[in-house]
Enzyme design. Structure first.
Site, PDB file in Angstrom:
ATOM      1  N   ASP A  21       0.853  -1.182   0.000  1.00  0.00           N
ATOM      2  CA  ASP A  21       0.000   0.000   0.000  1.00  0.00           C
ATOM      3  C   ASP A  21       0.887   1.230   0.000  1.00  0.00           C
ATOM      4  O   ASP A  21       2.010   1.212   0.540  1.00  0.00           O
ATOM      5  CB  ASP A  21      -0.923   0.022   1.222  1.00  0.00           C
ATOM      6  CG  ASP A  21      -2.157   0.894   0.998  1.00  0.00           C
ATOM      7  OD1 ASP A  21      -3.225   0.340   0.701  1.00  0.00           O
ATOM      8  OD2 ASP A  21      -2.024   2.135   1.097  1.00  0.00           O
ATOM      9  N   CYS A  42     -14.541  -0.415  -7.329  1.00  0.00           N
ATOM     10  CA  CYS A  42     -15.592   0.007  -6.409  1.00  0.00           C
ATOM     11  C   CYS A  42     -16.247   1.300  -6.856  1.00  0.00           C
ATOM     12  O   CYS A  42     -16.924   1.969  -6.061  1.00  0.00           O
ATOM     13  CB  CYS A  42     -15.052   0.151  -4.988  1.00  0.00           C
ATOM     14  SG  CYS A  42     -13.722   1.368  -4.832  1.00  0.00           S
TER      15      CYS A  42
END
Length: 401
Positions: A258, A345
């Site tokens: 990340d 998403c």
């Protein structure tokens, strides 16, 4: 015949009338032809140009979504009994579709549950809310105590409600940003949550959105079924959820990546919490830079769970390029027979658009995709077919051949 109604009257366009009658819960500012004097954030009745009652909703004078529909029944009395009935309906739905898996779930999903602009997530003994419409903001003193009442009467241990209203979209409704407890505060804004057998440390005061992404719950489980014995790369790991599910399912090794140092630190903490740190490593890097820098075929299962690359229709073209780039690089990196989990998403990245992007990426990578599963958000985030905005998560599992 025109009905006698107690709420201020708005006349809407034919287009808006047909949209409401088809089940969509929004009327836009450009679709209001005339309006009686009314209280901003209050209830209004909608009528067609011919005087036909269309529905009753909450008005917001500063929002492009001018009215959010609550009911199309002229006989409804929008009092506490009405809202308690709606809450019980939403909670009973969760109990039906989630079974006993309701310690961590979305209790209210906005328009899909007929609470326009309101999100409520449950994390063990705490409810975390986000209120994005003026009408719901005004109704909180009614709805929130009823939420606690309904869940407690059902035997659920719920101790309080924390509000995560620190989002810029509230300003479009004339609302201030902020966060804090509704009513009496609890001692801590951190807790330990168990989902799919994995423990997470959740900071619902400072984490993204309401603190933890619940919509991928069963997608994480589906991906984990492919992980045993494999070398897994989890990109955009956030709190490490996909990575931890894979490690717990028996992956040989999992690398979680990340760009946020805080996210990586929390993912590492969650690995230690589950005793999985020996089979995991964590990297704070930009996924777009990392994927092309990897040499050989170090992973045979790659998971791509990026943030929404677009939150508007106008930025969709750029988003498609971003999605294609990471998927293309992942496909090139995988060996023949390797596995890919990939998702979007963003509501604006529609399923046909997402599928076309994947086909194009596979062609450019010189591989074929063998589909294992096509999935969506978990059922506590229900999709209302008459409101396409509720249909946002696309999740695919492939073997690369």
């Amino acid at each position: 015949m025109k009905q006698a109604r107690s709420y201020p009257r708005l006349t809407i366009t034919r287009k808006a009338q047909l949209s409401c009658e088809a089940g969509h819960p929004w009327v836009y500012d450009t679709e209001v032809l005339s309006a009686d004097p009314h209280e901003n954030g209050g209830l209004v009745d909608l009528f067609s140009t011919r005087g036909r009652y269309v529905g009753t909703g909450l008005i917001s004078d500063r929002s492009k979504i001018r009215v959010r529909l609550l009911t199309r029944s002229a006989s409804e009395t929008l009092d506490e009994v009405f809202w308690e009935r709606r809450i019980r309906y939403a909670w009973n739905y969760r109990k039906t579709v989630m079974g006993e898996d309701i310690n961590a779930c979305r209790v209210i999903f906005g328009e899909a549950d007929q609470f326009p602009g309101l999100t409520v997530d449950r994390f063990e003994n705490v409810l975390v809310s986000q209120t994005l419409s003026l009408g719901m903001e005004r109704l909180k003193p009614v709805i929130f105590p009823l939420l606690l009442k309904v869940l407690r009467e059902d035997g659920q241990a719920v101790d309080g409600i924390y509000e995560r209203n620190d989002v810029g979209i509230r300003r479009l409704e004339g609302l201030e940003e902020g966060k804090g407890w509704f009513g009496s505060p609890l001692a801590s804004t951190c807790l330990t949550l168990t989902e799919n057998g994995v423990k997470y440390r959740v900071d619902f005061e400072n984490g993204q959105k309401t603190g933890f992404f619940l919509d991928q719950k069963y997608n994480r489980r589906a991906a984990a079924r492919l992980a045993a014995g494999r070398r897994v790369l989890d990109c955009f790991t956030h709190t490490g959820s996909f990575a931890l599910n894979a490690a717990l399912a028996g992956a040989e090794h999992v690398t979680a990546v990340d760009i946020s140092a805080d996210a990586v630190a929390l993912a590492e903490e969650n690995a230690r919490l589950n005793g999985l740190q020996e089979r995991m490593d964590f990297r704070c890097e930009n996924v777009f830079d990392l994927l092309p820098s990897l040499r050989g075929k170090p992973y045979d299962f790659i998971i791509l769970d990026p943030p929404a690359f677009t939150k508007s229709r106008s930025a969709t073209e750029n988003a498609v390029r971003g999605y294609k780039e990471i998927n293309l690089r992942a496909m090139k990196l995988l060996p023949r027979g390797g596995y890919l989990a990939t998702c979007s998403c963003s509501h604006f990245m529609t399923d046909p658009l997402f599928r076309d992007m994947l086909r194009s990426a596979a062609a450019d990578a010189g591989v074929a995709l063998r589909q294992i599963e096509a999935r969506q958000q978990s059922p506590d985030h229900p999709i209302l077919w008459s409101a396409p905005e509720t249909d946002y998560l696309k999740f695919y599992l492939f073997q690369v051949v």
